[in-house]
Design a protein around this motif. Structure first.
Motif, PDB file in Angstrom:
ATOM      1  N   SER A   6       0.845  -1.196   0.000  1.00 52.50           N
ATOM      2  CA  SER A   6       0.000   0.000   0.000  1.00 52.50           C
ATOM      3  C   SER A   6       0.875   1.238   0.000  1.00 52.50           C
ATOM      4  CB  SER A   6      -0.875   0.022   1.238  1.00 52.50           C
ATOM      5  OG  SER A   6      -1.659  -1.132   1.309  1.00 52.50           O
ATOM      6  N   MET A   7       0.531   2.179  -0.863  1.00 51.78           N
ATOM      7  CA  MET A   7       1.236   3.451  -0.897  1.00 51.78           C
ATOM      8  C   MET A   7       0.454   4.447  -0.058  1.00 51.78           C
ATOM      9  SD  MET A   7       2.571   3.933  -4.794  1.00 51.78           S
ATOM     10  CE  MET A   7       0.966   3.767  -5.554  1.00 51.78           C
ATOM     11  N   PHE A   8       1.172   5.338   0.607  1.00 51.78           N
ATOM     12  CA  PHE A   8       0.550   6.376   1.407  1.00 51.78           C
ATOM     13  C   PHE A   8       1.442   7.614   1.379  1.00 51.78           C
ATOM     14  CE2 PHE A   8       2.999   3.538   4.062  1.00 51.78           C
ATOM     15  CZ  PHE A   8       3.769   4.380   4.865  1.00 51.78           C
ATOM     16  N   PRO A   9       0.881   8.799   1.644  1.00 49.14           N
ATOM     17  CA  PRO A   9       1.688  10.020   1.630  1.00 49.14           C
ATOM     18  C   PRO A   9       2.739  10.004   2.742  1.00 49.14           C
ATOM     19  CG  PRO A   9      -0.660  10.544   1.658  1.00 49.14           C
ATOM     20  CD  PRO A   9      -0.530   9.075   1.885  1.00 49.14           C
ATOM     21  N   LEU A  10       3.867  10.592   2.477  1.00 53.77           N
ATOM     22  CA  LEU A  10       4.950  10.653   3.459  1.00 53.77           C
ATOM     23  C   LEU A  10       4.500  11.304   4.758  1.00 53.77           C
ATOM     24  CD1 LEU A  10       7.882  10.284   4.268  1.00 53.77           C
ATOM     25  CD2 LEU A  10       8.439  12.357   2.996  1.00 53.77           C
ATOM     26  N   THR A  11       3.547  12.212   4.693  1.00 47.12           N
ATOM     27  CA  THR A  11       3.053  12.883   5.901  1.00 47.12           C
ATOM     28  C   THR A  11       2.417  11.901   6.887  1.00 47.12           C
ATOM     29  OG1 THR A  11       1.007  13.409   4.726  1.00 47.12           O
ATOM     30  CG2 THR A  11       2.676  15.136   4.836  1.00 47.12           C
ATOM     31  N   MET A  12       2.046  10.715   6.433  1.00 51.62           N
ATOM     32  CA  MET A  12       1.430   9.719   7.310  1.00 51.62           C
ATOM     33  C   MET A  12       2.454   8.784   7.960  1.00 51.62           C
ATOM     34  SD  MET A  12      -2.037   8.753   5.231  1.00 51.62           S
ATOM     35  CE  MET A  12      -2.655   7.751   6.582  1.00 51.62           C
ATOM     36  N   ALA A  13       3.710   8.885   7.537  1.00 48.50           N
ATOM     37  CA  ALA A  13       4.755   8.051   8.131  1.00 48.50           C
ATOM     38  C   ALA A  13       5.121   8.629   9.496  1.00 48.50           C
ATOM     39  CB  ALA A  13       5.984   8.027   7.229  1.00 48.50           C
ATOM     40  N   GLY A  14       5.406   7.764  10.428  1.00 45.43           N
ATOM     41  CA  GLY A  14       5.734   8.201  11.782  1.00 45.43           C
ATOM     42  C   GLY A  14       7.224   8.353  12.002  1.00 45.43           C
ATOM     43  N   ARG A  15       7.558   9.041  13.082  1.00 47.46           N
ATOM     44  CA  ARG A  15       8.957   9.233  13.462  1.00 47.46           C
ATOM     45  C   ARG A  15       9.624   7.864  13.683  1.00 47.46           C
ATOM     46  NH1 ARG A  15      11.368   9.547  18.510  1.00 47.46           N
ATOM     47  NH2 ARG A  15      13.337  10.674  18.507  1.00 47.46           N
ATOM     48  N   GLY A  16      10.829   7.717  13.141  1.00 49.68           N
ATOM     49  CA  GLY A  16      11.568   6.475  13.285  1.00 49.68           C
ATOM     50  C   GLY A  16      11.201   5.410  12.270  1.00 49.68           C
ATOM     51  N   GLN A  17      10.247   5.698  11.413  1.00 48.79           N
ATOM     52  CA  GLN A  17       9.793   4.724  10.424  1.00 48.79           C
ATOM     53  C   GLN A  17      10.686   4.769   9.177  1.00 48.79           C
ATOM     54  OE1 GLN A  17       5.676   5.284   9.437  1.00 48.79           O
ATOM     55  NE2 GLN A  17       5.381   3.139   9.001  1.00 48.79           N
ATOM     56  N   THR A  18      11.058   3.615   8.683  1.00 48.02           N
ATOM     57  CA  THR A  18      11.812   3.520   7.437  1.00 48.02           C
ATOM     58  C   THR A  18      10.834   3.168   6.328  1.00 48.02           C
ATOM     59  OG1 THR A  18      13.807   2.807   8.592  1.00 48.02           O
ATOM     60  CG2 THR A  18      13.693   2.347   6.226  1.00 48.02           C
ATOM     61  N   VAL A  19      10.881   3.958   5.260  1.00 49.89           N
ATOM     62  CA  VAL A  19       9.964   3.784   4.134  1.00 49.89           C
ATOM     63  C   VAL A  19      10.747   3.767   2.823  1.00 49.89           C
ATOM     64  CG1 VAL A  19       7.979   4.836   5.294  1.00 49.89           C
ATOM     65  CG2 VAL A  19       9.543   6.281   4.005  1.00 49.89           C
ATOM     66  N   ARG A  20      10.079   3.342   1.763  1.00 52.03           N
ATOM     67  CA  ARG A  20      10.663   3.310   0.414  1.00 52.03           C
ATOM     68  C   ARG A  20       9.832   4.237  -0.465  1.00 52.03           C
ATOM     69  NH1 ARG A  20      10.209  -1.812  -0.531  1.00 52.03           N
ATOM     70  NH2 ARG A  20      12.341  -2.311   0.026  1.00 52.03           N
ATOM     71  N   LEU A  21      10.507   5.102  -1.217  1.00 51.70           N
ATOM     72  CA  LEU A  21       9.800   6.029  -2.091  1.00 51.70           C
ATOM     73  C   LEU A  21       9.183   5.255  -3.247  1.00 51.70           C
ATOM     74  CD1 LEU A  21      10.808   9.559  -3.015  1.00 51.70           C
ATOM     75  CD2 LEU A  21       9.877   8.087  -4.745  1.00 51.70           C
ATOM     76  N   ALA A  22       7.871   5.392  -3.406  1.00 53.71           N
ATOM     77  CA  ALA A  22       7.163   4.697  -4.476  1.00 53.71           C
ATOM     78  C   ALA A  22       6.943   5.613  -5.678  1.00 53.71           C
ATOM     79  CB  ALA A  22       5.822   4.169  -3.968  1.00 53.71           C
ATOM     80  N   VAL A  43      14.321   4.428  -3.344  1.00 50.28           N
ATOM     81  CA  VAL A  43      15.263   4.737  -2.273  1.00 50.28           C
ATOM     82  C   VAL A  43      14.581   4.562  -0.914  1.00 50.28           C
ATOM     83  CG1 VAL A  43      14.818   7.242  -2.145  1.00 50.28           C
ATOM     84  CG2 VAL A  43      17.037   6.358  -1.489  1.00 50.28           C
ATOM     85  N   LYS A  44      15.315   3.960   0.029  1.00 50.19           N
ATOM     86  CA  LYS A  44      14.815   3.801   1.394  1.00 50.19           C
ATOM     87  C   LYS A  44      15.337   4.960   2.233  1.00 50.19           C
ATOM     88  CE  LYS A  44      14.661  -1.216   1.454  1.00 50.19           C
ATOM     89  NZ  LYS A  44      15.182  -2.414   2.139  1.00 50.19           N
ATOM     90  N   PHE A  45      14.480   5.473   3.112  1.00 45.49           N
ATOM     91  CA  PHE A  45      14.915   6.535   4.008  1.00 45.49           C
ATOM     92  C   PHE A  45      14.116   6.486   5.295  1.00 45.49           C
ATOM     93  CE2 PHE A  45      11.784   8.228   1.080  1.00 45.49           C
ATOM     94  CZ  PHE A  45      10.917   8.948   1.881  1.00 45.49           C
ATOM     95  N   GLU A  46      14.617   7.183   6.308  1.00 46.88           N
ATOM     96  CA  GLU A  46      13.982   7.170   7.625  1.00 46.88           C
ATOM     97  C   GLU A  46      13.459   8.558   7.969  1.00 46.88           C
ATOM     98  OE1 GLU A  46      15.105   6.342  12.315  1.00 46.88           O
ATOM     99  OE2 GLU A  46      16.598   5.969  10.763  1.00 46.88           O
ATOM    100  N   VAL A  47      12.300   8.603   8.602  1.00 41.40           N
ATOM    101  CA  VAL A  47      11.741   9.854   9.119  1.00 41.40           C
ATOM    102  C   VAL A  47      12.364  10.073  10.493  1.00 41.40           C
ATOM    103  CG1 VAL A  47       9.656  11.075   9.806  1.00 41.40           C
ATOM    104  CG2 VAL A  47       9.587   9.501   7.855  1.00 41.40           C
ATOM    105  N   LEU A  48      13.192  11.112  10.625  1.00 42.91           N
ATOM    106  CA  LEU A  48      13.880  11.377  11.882  1.00 42.91           C
ATOM    107  C   LEU A  48      13.081  12.281  12.812  1.00 42.91           C
ATOM    108  CD1 LEU A  48      17.479  12.048  10.538  1.00 42.91           C
ATOM    109  CD2 LEU A  48      16.589   9.940  11.533  1.00 42.91           C
ATOM    110  N   HIS A  49      12.313  13.197  12.231  1.00 44.86           N
ATOM    111  CA  HIS A  49      11.622  14.203  13.043  1.00 44.86           C
ATOM    112  C   HIS A  49      10.297  14.550  12.388  1.00 44.86           C
ATOM    113  CE1 HIS A  49      11.381  17.728  15.685  1.00 44.86           C
ATOM    114  NE2 HIS A  49      10.998  18.416  14.632  1.00 44.86           N
ATOM    115  N   ASP A  50       9.232  14.498  13.166  1.00 45.65           N
ATOM    116  CA  ASP A  50       7.910  14.876  12.666  1.00 45.65           C
ATOM    117  C   ASP A  50       7.072  15.374  13.836  1.00 45.65           C
ATOM    118  OD1 ASP A  50       5.507  15.215  11.385  1.00 45.65           O
ATOM    119  OD2 ASP A  50       5.068  13.089  11.214  1.00 45.65           O
ATOM    120  N   HIS A  51       7.133  16.680  14.052  1.00 45.59           N
ATOM    121  CA  HIS A  51       6.369  17.278  15.146  1.00 45.59           C
ATOM    122  C   HIS A  51       5.427  18.352  14.626  1.00 45.59           C
ATOM    123  CE1 HIS A  51       8.420  15.102  18.280  1.00 45.59           C
ATOM    124  NE2 HIS A  51       9.587  15.441  17.777  1.00 45.59           N
ATOM    125  N   GLY A  52       4.806  18.123  13.480  1.00 51.91           N
ATOM    126  CA  GLY A  52       3.826  19.047  12.957  1.00 51.91           C
ATOM    127  C   GLY A  52       4.349  20.041  11.944  1.00 51.91           C
ATOM    128  N   GLY A  53       5.645  20.278  11.914  1.00 50.97           N
ATOM    129  CA  GLY A  53       6.246  21.184  10.930  1.00 50.97           C
ATOM    130  C   GLY A  53       6.903  20.372   9.834  1.00 50.97           C
TER     131      GLY A  53
END
Length: 79
Positions: A6-22, A43-53
């Motif tokens: 399932s693909m989802f927008p990057l904004t829905m990924a949580g902090r610390g989550q590793t995702v692959r760009l689709a 490419v795989k990458f990790e969301v390091l910080h997501d606090h609303g900004g």
């Protein structure tokens, strides 16, 4: 039958989550700019910080800050 991830927008990924760009659903200019920054399909990458900004991402060997508007146009899947 093989199920696709399932693909989802990057904004829905949580902090610390590793995702692959689709896919990037932005226009040509923004897609080109994100590609230059290392965000290429697969490419795989990790969301390091997501606090609303802006989201802080660990992409390849660098850190990248992406605004929420841009992030909403980047579709990812679980890595």
């Amino acid at each position: 039958m093989k199920l696709e991830n399932s693909m989802f927008p990057l904004t829905m990924a949580g902090r610390g989550q590793t995702v692959r760009l689709a896919r990037i659903t932005a226009g040509r200019k923004l897609t080109h700019r994100l590609t230059e920054l290392g965000l290429t399909p697969g490419v795989k990458f990790e969301v390091l910080h997501d606090h609303g900004g802006p989201l802080l991402l660990a992409v390849r060997d660098s850190r990248l800050a992406i605004g929420r508007g841009m992030a909403s146009q980047i579709l990812v899947e679980m890595a």
